[in-house]
Design a protein around this motif. Structure first.
Motif, short mmCIF file in Angstrom:
data_model
loop_
_atom_site.label_atom_id
_atom_site.label_comp_id
_atom_site.label_asym_id
_atom_site.label_seq_id
_atom_site.Cartn_x
_atom_site.Cartn_y
_atom_site.Cartn_z
N GLY A 170 0.50 -1.40 -0.05
CA GLY A 170 0.03 -0.12 -0.31
C GLY A 170 0.74 1.43 -0.52
N ARG A 171 1.59 1.47 -0.50
CA ARG A 171 3.18 2.83 -0.16
C ARG A 171 2.46 3.24 -0.92
N HIS A 172 2.30 2.28 -2.16
CA HIS A 172 1.95 4.30 -3.36
C HIS A 172 0.54 3.86 -3.23
N ILE A 173 -0.47 3.78 -3.03
CA ILE A 173 -2.00 3.65 -2.72
C ILE A 173 -2.50 4.42 -1.45
N GLU A 174 -3.18 5.53 -1.88
CA GLU A 174 -3.63 6.31 -0.30
C GLU A 174 -4.36 5.79 0.31
N ARG A 175 -4.00 5.44 1.97
CA ARG A 175 -4.99 5.36 2.64
C ARG A 175 -5.51 3.64 2.99
N MET A 176 -4.32 2.82 2.08
CA MET A 176 -5.08 1.29 1.97
C MET A 176 -4.38 0.72 2.65
N SER A 177 -4.32 -0.29 3.28
CA SER A 177 -2.15 -1.10 3.30
C SER A 177 -3.14 -2.21 3.80
N PHE A 178 -2.18 -3.59 3.57
CA PHE A 178 -2.18 -4.88 3.94
C PHE A 178 -0.95 -5.38 4.66
N TYR A 179 -1.07 -5.48 5.65
CA TYR A 179 -0.03 -6.32 6.51
C TYR A 179 -0.19 -7.10 7.13
N ALA A 180 0.98 -8.26 6.47
CA ALA A 180 1.04 -9.97 6.62
C ALA A 180 2.71 -10.08 7.20
N SER A 181 2.51 -10.67 8.91
CA SER A 181 4.07 -10.82 9.92
C SER A 181 3.77 -12.05 9.98
N PRO A 182 4.22 -12.94 9.63
CA PRO A 182 4.61 -14.69 9.94
C PRO A 182 5.34 -14.78 11.43
N PHE A 183 5.85 -13.24 11.91
CA PHE A 183 6.75 -13.79 13.06
C PHE A 183 5.40 -12.76 13.82
N THR A 184 5.54 -12.60 14.82
CA THR A 184 4.92 -11.58 15.96
C THR A 184 4.24 -12.13 16.91
N LEU A 185 5.07 -11.25 18.33
CA LEU A 185 4.57 -11.65 19.31
C LEU A 185 3.76 -11.38 19.96
N LYS A 186 2.66 -11.67 20.60
CA LYS A 186 1.74 -11.43 21.53
C LYS A 186 1.96 -11.12 22.67
N LEU A 228 0.11 -12.99 11.92
CA LEU A 228 -1.23 -11.33 12.00
C LEU A 228 -1.38 -10.90 10.68
N LEU A 229 -2.45 -11.03 10.44
CA LEU A 229 -3.20 -10.13 9.27
C LEU A 229 -3.51 -9.00 9.66
N THR A 230 -3.31 -8.09 8.96
CA THR A 230 -3.83 -6.94 9.53
C THR A 230 -4.45 -6.02 7.99
N ASN A 231 -5.66 -5.62 7.42
CA ASN A 231 -6.18 -4.53 7.20
C ASN A 231 -6.62 -3.24 7.41
N GLN A 232 -6.15 -1.84 6.60
CA GLN A 232 -6.75 -1.19 6.99
C GLN A 232 -6.90 -0.18 6.12
N PHE A 233 -8.16 0.33 5.81
CA PHE A 233 -9.44 1.10 5.16
C PHE A 233 -9.39 2.81 5.30
N GLU A 234 -9.23 3.84 4.97
CA GLU A 234 -9.85 5.13 5.20
C GLU A 234 -10.41 5.71 3.56
N GLU A 235 -11.07 5.91 4.35
CA GLU A 235 -11.03 7.14 2.60
C GLU A 235 -12.65 7.75 2.85
N GLU A 236 -12.51 8.99 2.09
CA GLU A 236 -13.56 10.37 2.45
C GLU A 236 -14.53 9.68 1.36
N LEU A 237 -15.76 8.49 1.65
CA LEU A 237 -16.38 8.32 0.61
C LEU A 237 -17.63 8.96 -0.61
#
Length: 335
Positions: A170-186, A228-237
């Protein structure tokens, strides 16, 4: 309930897959060139107060006088360069409700900090290496109302910290990202003796002798390593209507791998004018470590599961005053 949970999980996976696989134009986004990217620091700070009051006088349909309010504070700092970025935010909310003839009780209680760092993998790619940190807890004691004698949660009981390494899209796509981590300490913190001894929020409970004396105190920290899988979406619809969605899916490698913890926050903000805002919020949560009701076998000190984990759902609807602190600070500094 089990089939309902499976249905909810399917909906969440479809939601993530749709956002990740969809074309940017279909999500109201447009791809940015390097010239379009705003470099340097961007900060935002705001505080809000949402109030709701109901009063009855000789009202034949009946009703209970009540007043409730939520105070909130948000701050974010974003730093961006051509090859890397660093985004951080803090979100705090606290709400109370008072009904006629009843004591004051809590309706909202959130302390949340999120920070993530990204390093560009390839100038031609939207993927980049990422490290993500998040922490959340609450301000005050929580109760299973109307029981006010035995808190079911406190400040730092629980507290949750996630720290992981992975890849983010999501680096070049405004206000949206998808994050995937196979090594997350909770890390789960239960820094309260009573709750830790009861084994609340998944920590190991205390061990007792036959007379009920504590031989070994309950653990106050529980550590897990998982995906951990994370999806963030932010936009003025639409004009003055903004949607913000944050979905987190987590499963631990060693403890019940495949049992997915779900945390999905969806907020819709509708701006009336510069200061007045209406908001609708939905928060879905499922954590396999949070048992609804357990008992301890006095002979073996083993946990007996009475009621398993449940799907948690919180909804918020309110109208209030939100002040942009950056504008106030700017006006004061100019004067």
């Amino acid at each position: 309930m089990h089939s309902y949970f499976k249905y909810l999980l399917t909906v969440c996976i479809i939601f993530v897959s749709t956002i990740v696989s969809a074309q940017p134009d279909s999500l109201f986004f447009k791809k940015k060139t390097n010239a379009d990217i705003q470099l340097g620091w961007r900060t935002k700070k705001e505080a809000g107060l949402y109030l709701n009051q109901v009063s009855f006088t000789n009202w034949n349909a009946g009703g209970t006088n009540s007043i409730s309010g939520i105070i909130s504070g948000k701050a974010s700092a974003k730093y961006k360069q051509e090859k890397y970025f660093w985004n951080s935010s803090i979100n705090m909310r606290y709400g109370l409700n008072k009904q006629e003839g009843e004591s004051v009780f809590k309706t909202e209680d959130v302390i949340e900090v999120i920070s993530n760092f990204g390093l560009e993998k390839d100038p031609q790619s939207n993927w980049f290496y990422s490290a993500r940190f998040s922490f959340n807890t609450q301000f005050s004691n929580g109760f299973n109302y109307p029981n006010r004698d035995e808190p079911i949660s406190r400040f730092m009981a629980p507290g949750y910290m996630f720290l992981g390494l992975g890849m983010e899209y999501g680096r070049h796509i405004e206000r949206m990202s998808f994050y995937a981590s196979p090594f997350t300490l909770k890390t789960t913190f239960v820094l309260d003796d009573d709750l830790a001894n009861r084994g609340a929020f998944g920590v190991d409970p205390a061990i007792y002798d036959m007379e009920g004396n504590i031989l070994q105190n309950g653990q106050k920290i529980r550590r897990e390593l998982g995906i951990l899988l994370t999806n963030q979406f932010e936009e003025e619809l639409f004009e003055n209507i903004k949607v913000n969605s944050l979905l987190r899916l987590y499963t631990d490698y060693l403890n019940s791998f495949g049992n997915i913890d779900i945390d999905w926050e969806l907020n819709v903000d509708m701006k009336v004018n510069q200061y007045v805002k209406a908001t609708f919020g939905s928060h879905l949560r499922y954590d396999n470590d949070i048992k609804n009701k357990v008992e301890i076998n006095e002979m073996t000190n083993e946990e007996i599961l009475i009621e398993g984990p449940r799907l948690q759902w919180k909804q918020i609807l309110g109208v209030g005053v939100v002040v942009d602190l950056d504008n106030i600070i700017g006006v004061v500094s100019k004067s």
